[in-house]
Design an enzyme around this catalytic site. Structure first.
Site, PDB file in Angstrom:
ATOM      1  N   LYS A  22       0.844  -1.208   0.000  1.00  0.00           N
ATOM      2  CA  LYS A  22       0.000   0.000   0.000  1.00  0.00           C
ATOM      3  C   LYS A  22       0.873   1.250   0.000  1.00  0.00           C
ATOM      4  CE  LYS A  22      -1.674   1.558   4.018  1.00  0.00           C
ATOM      5  NZ  LYS A  22      -1.354   2.981   4.323  1.00  0.00           N
ATOM      6  N   ASN A  23       1.902   1.251   0.850  1.00  0.00           N
ATOM      7  CA  ASN A  23       2.688   2.478   1.039  1.00  0.00           C
ATOM      8  C   ASN A  23       3.704   2.713  -0.068  1.00  0.00           C
ATOM      9  OD1 ASN A  23       1.146   2.911   3.229  1.00  0.00           O
ATOM     10  ND2 ASN A  23       2.693   2.347   4.742  1.00  0.00           N
ATOM     11  N   CYS A 116      -4.581  12.277  12.915  1.00  0.00           N
ATOM     12  CA  CYS A 116      -5.412  11.075  13.018  1.00  0.00           C
ATOM     13  C   CYS A 116      -5.140  10.483  14.397  1.00  0.00           C
ATOM     14  CB  CYS A 116      -5.062  10.100  11.897  1.00  0.00           C
ATOM     15  SG  CYS A 116      -3.405   9.497  12.016  1.00  0.00           S
ATOM     16  N   ARG A 121       0.658  14.326  13.133  1.00  0.00           N
ATOM     17  CA  ARG A 121       1.027  14.173  11.716  1.00  0.00           C
ATOM     18  C   ARG A 121       1.358  15.523  11.042  1.00  0.00           C
ATOM     19  NH1 ARG A 121      -1.009   8.945  10.070  1.00  0.00           N
ATOM     20  NH2 ARG A 121       0.723   8.979   8.599  1.00  0.00           N
ATOM     21  N   ASP A 307       4.539   0.484  12.038  1.00  0.00           N
ATOM     22  CA  ASP A 307       3.308  -0.130  11.508  1.00  0.00           C
ATOM     23  C   ASP A 307       3.152  -1.585  11.930  1.00  0.00           C
ATOM     24  OD1 ASP A 307       3.384   1.630   8.313  1.00  0.00           O
ATOM     25  OD2 ASP A 307       2.879   2.261  10.331  1.00  0.00           O
ATOM     26  N   ARG A 399      -8.727  -0.325   4.535  1.00  0.00           N
ATOM     27  CA  ARG A 399      -7.859   0.689   3.925  1.00  0.00           C
ATOM     28  C   ARG A 399      -6.531   0.078   3.503  1.00  0.00           C
ATOM     29  NH1 ARG A 399      -7.164   6.208   6.916  1.00  0.00           N
ATOM     30  NH2 ARG A 399      -5.806   6.291   5.124  1.00  0.00           N
TER      31      ARG A 399
HETATM   32  C1  EPZ Z   1       4.340   6.814   6.310  1.00  0.00           C
HETATM   33  O1  EPZ Z   1       3.582   7.892   6.819  1.00  0.00           O
HETATM   34  C2  EPZ Z   1       3.379   5.641   6.219  1.00  0.00           C
HETATM   35  N1  EPZ Z   1       2.274   5.973   5.327  1.00  0.00           N
HETATM   36  C3  EPZ Z   1       2.836   5.300   7.613  1.00  0.00           C
HETATM   37  O2  EPZ Z   1       2.036   4.118   7.464  1.00  0.00           O
HETATM   38  C4  EPZ Z   1       4.007   4.969   8.518  1.00  0.00           C
HETATM   39  O3  EPZ Z   1       3.520   4.742   9.831  1.00  0.00           O
HETATM   40  C5  EPZ Z   1       4.994   6.153   8.538  1.00  0.00           C
HETATM   41  O4  EPZ Z   1       5.408   6.464   7.189  1.00  0.00           O
HETATM   42  C6  EPZ Z   1       6.235   5.838   9.346  1.00  0.00           C
HETATM   43  O5  EPZ Z   1       6.868   4.710   8.833  1.00  0.00           O
HETATM   44  C7  EPZ Z   1       2.471   5.925   3.988  1.00  0.00           C
HETATM   45  O6  EPZ Z   1       3.554   5.647   3.515  1.00  0.00           O
HETATM   46  C8  EPZ Z   1       1.287   6.231   3.126  1.00  0.00           C
HETATM   47  P1  EPZ Z   1       6.459   9.996   8.436  1.00  0.00           P
HETATM   48  P2  EPZ Z   1       4.234   9.374   6.850  1.00  0.00           P
HETATM   49  O7  EPZ Z   1       6.439  11.324   7.784  1.00  0.00           O
HETATM   50  O8  EPZ Z   1       5.183   9.541   5.722  1.00  0.00           O
HETATM   51  C9  EPZ Z   1       7.025  13.042  11.928  1.00  0.00           C
HETATM   52  C10 EPZ Z   1       0.161   2.763   7.719  1.00  0.00           C
HETATM   53  O9  EPZ Z   1      -0.307   2.228   8.742  1.00  0.00           O
HETATM   54  N2  EPZ Z   1       6.929  14.075  10.890  1.00  0.00           N
HETATM   55  O10 EPZ Z   1       7.554   9.036   8.055  1.00  0.00           O
HETATM   56  O11 EPZ Z   1       3.151  10.338   7.003  1.00  0.00           O
HETATM   57  C11 EPZ Z   1       5.732  12.270  12.118  1.00  0.00           C
HETATM   58  O12 EPZ Z   1       4.863  12.953  13.006  1.00  0.00           O
HETATM   59  C12 EPZ Z   1       0.624   4.196   7.780  1.00  0.00           C
HETATM   60  O13 EPZ Z   1       0.313   2.190   6.618  1.00  0.00           O
HETATM   61  C13 EPZ Z   1       7.262  15.382  11.217  1.00  0.00           C
HETATM   62  O14 EPZ Z   1       7.616  15.690  12.350  1.00  0.00           O
HETATM   63  O15 EPZ Z   1       5.074   9.303   8.209  1.00  0.00           O
HETATM   64  C14 EPZ Z   1       6.233  10.974  12.711  1.00  0.00           C
HETATM   65  O16 EPZ Z   1       6.451  11.155  14.090  1.00  0.00           O
HETATM   66  C15 EPZ Z   1       0.345   4.836   9.135  1.00  0.00           C
HETATM   67  N3  EPZ Z   1       7.181  16.335  10.245  1.00  0.00           N
HETATM   68  C16 EPZ Z   1       7.583  10.771  12.006  1.00  0.00           C
HETATM   69  O17 EPZ Z   1       7.958  12.055  11.513  1.00  0.00           O
HETATM   70  C17 EPZ Z   1       6.819  16.038   8.952  1.00  0.00           C
HETATM   71  O18 EPZ Z   1       6.785  16.951   8.100  1.00  0.00           O
HETATM   72  C18 EPZ Z   1       7.535   9.798  10.846  1.00  0.00           C
HETATM   73  O19 EPZ Z   1       6.449  10.195  10.029  1.00  0.00           O
HETATM   74  C19 EPZ Z   1       6.488  14.698   8.646  1.00  0.00           C
HETATM   75  C20 EPZ Z   1       6.562  13.728   9.630  1.00  0.00           C
END
Ligand code: EPZ
Length: 420
Positions: A22-23, A116, A121, A307, A399
């Protein structure tokens, strides 16, 4: 709304094929915005989230056809730059259309994704990266508006307080591939799905090196053409199915898995007493004697995936001993704790830690899903519990897991769907 009903206690046995990631498919679909040529993506899972992305691409002027796991994306005369709140708020990953729109059209207006249940996020790293390429960004009334006369390659650091960001790396990469000159992204996300996106972009004519490592180098090009690509297997679905075998003391063969994407999980499950053997493209998972409680800390890839945290907790709940589970990516990602405790689990949440005292057996109960991976955790708990469990609000599960109840039924599980 539907719910899943599970009669627990069956040892799952047999063979199951893992679906496409998915990701990986979500950002790759977004990347088709970078060309007017046709793109063909194979191995695409049937998920709520993939349909959400199809809808978003159509709203941006793309023609999207989906048949037997293959998506064909072509351009229409009306290319759009506006990603509406109604669409983006249903799926956070929609925000990754920002990068390709800026890359291709040098302008975009994309709704800020909401938070969420797993956390706030933020998108500050996305903004930082796109601004570093020379774009002007205005955030107003819940929308990010981007304008750029031209994009210029830049050397940037994209690490945040929680480490690297998957979708921020994706967004910046998809803008930088059409910027003038060289871009270096330090503290880039190393997840296999980021590397898969880079492979697709390279097939489109992009010049990218270092993907899958913390430093990605991009040489901008003026034009990207269509491409054909096959999505990598979903390592989180694979991990969920591996834990299904262990939590029910079963014996499952997984096909279509990429062993090297599962390093941290295989290491941790081995420590917990799993017998995991691999043979060409498939993995066999069963217990090796009594399972042992282990401590788990989630980290960016190649660390233990956030995840997989909820699913691992479900397994630790019925494992003798004390297990401390620490969530370093989303410190609030524990909505599944209260629901597991309703099934008799003994879990104490202490800030970003959950202390799990293993019990002999869970008891089936009505529980409620709150997000994608929490629903998977409750499904796993129901498979292991004595008696009947009902998991409501399973649209969360739909999802990210393709035909999940059929997959478990084929492994012998007593699970079926009912109207709420
Ligand atoms: C991706 O989300 C995945 N989703 C998430 O999977 C996964 O949990 C996450 O990466 C971490 O591995 C998809 O790929 C569609 P991040 P993403 O930006 O990119 C912080 C699932 O269950 N952060 O890597 O949105 C954030 O708050 C979903 O399949 C900032 O601080 O996650 C988090 O603490 C859920 N500033 C950390 O970084 C930003 O601008 C990692 O988040 C962006 C993120």
């Amino acid at each position: 709304m539907d719910k899943l009903v599970i009669e627990g206690g069956v040892k799952l046995k047999g063979e199951v094929t893992v679906s496409g990631a998915k990701n990986s498919v979500l950002p790759i679909l977004a990347a088709t915005l970078l060309t007017d040529d046709a793109c063909v993506i194979k191995g695409v899972p049937v998920l709520r989230d993939t349909y959400s992305m199809f809808k978003l691409l159509r709203s941006l002027g793309k023609n999207v056809e989906f048949d037997k796991g293959t998506v064909t994306v072509t351009a229409t005369k009306k290319a759009g730059f506006f990603a509406d709140y109604k669409l983006v708020s249903t799926m956070r990953a929609s925000f990754c259309v920002l990068g390709p729109l800026v890359g291709k059209f040098k302008k975009a207006k994309v709704s800020l994704p909401g938070g969420c249940v797993i956390g706030v996020r933020p998108v500050d790293l996305h903004i930082k990266g796109i601004e570093a390429l020379g774009a002007d960004i205005d955030i107003d009334a819940g929308y990010v508006e981007v304008k750029a006369d031209k994009l210029k390659g830049s050397h940037m650091y994209l690490g945040g307080v929680y480490g690297s960001s998957v979708l921020a790396t994706d967004n910046v990469m998809m803008a930088a591939v059409m910027a003038k000159g060289k871009t270096i992204i330090e503290s880039a996300a190393c997840e296999p799905e980021v590397a898969d996106l880079a492979e697709f972009l390279i097939k489109m004519g992009a010049k990218i090196k270092g993907h899958g490592t913390p430093v990605i180098e991009i040489e901008g090009v003026r034009h990207l053409h269509g491409a054909i690509h096959h999505i990598i297997p979903d390592r989180i679905e694979a991990g969920t199915l591996m834990i299904a075998s262990l939590i029910t003391n079963g014996d499952i063969h997984l096909k279509n898995v990429c062993f090297r994407h599962l390093g941290a999980l295989i290491d941790k499950l081995g420590e917990a007493g799993a017998n995991i053997t691999k043979s060409d493209g498939s993995i066999r998972v069963r217990r090796k004697g009594k399972p042992r409680a282990v401590n788990v800390t989630t980290l960016p890839y190649p660390g233990f995936a956030t995840d997989m945290q909820a699913q691992m907790m479900a397994f630790m709940v019925i494992t003798p001993g004390i297990s401390v589970i620490t969530e370093k990516i989303y410190p609030d990602r524990f909505t599944h704790v209260a629901e597991l405790n309703r099934m008799g689990a003994k879990i104490q949440k202490e800030g970003p830690h959950a202390v799990v005292e293993g019990i002999k057996e869970l008891s089936g109960a009505p529980v409620m899903a709150s997000d994608l991976r929490a629903s998977a955790c409750l499904l796993l708990a129901g498979l292991a519990a004595r008696g009947r469990t009902t998991v409501s609000r399973i649209y969360h599960l739909e999802r990210g897991y393709e035909n999940i109840e059929e997959k478990f039924q084929r492994l012998g599980a007593r699970v079926w769907r009912e109207k709420e």
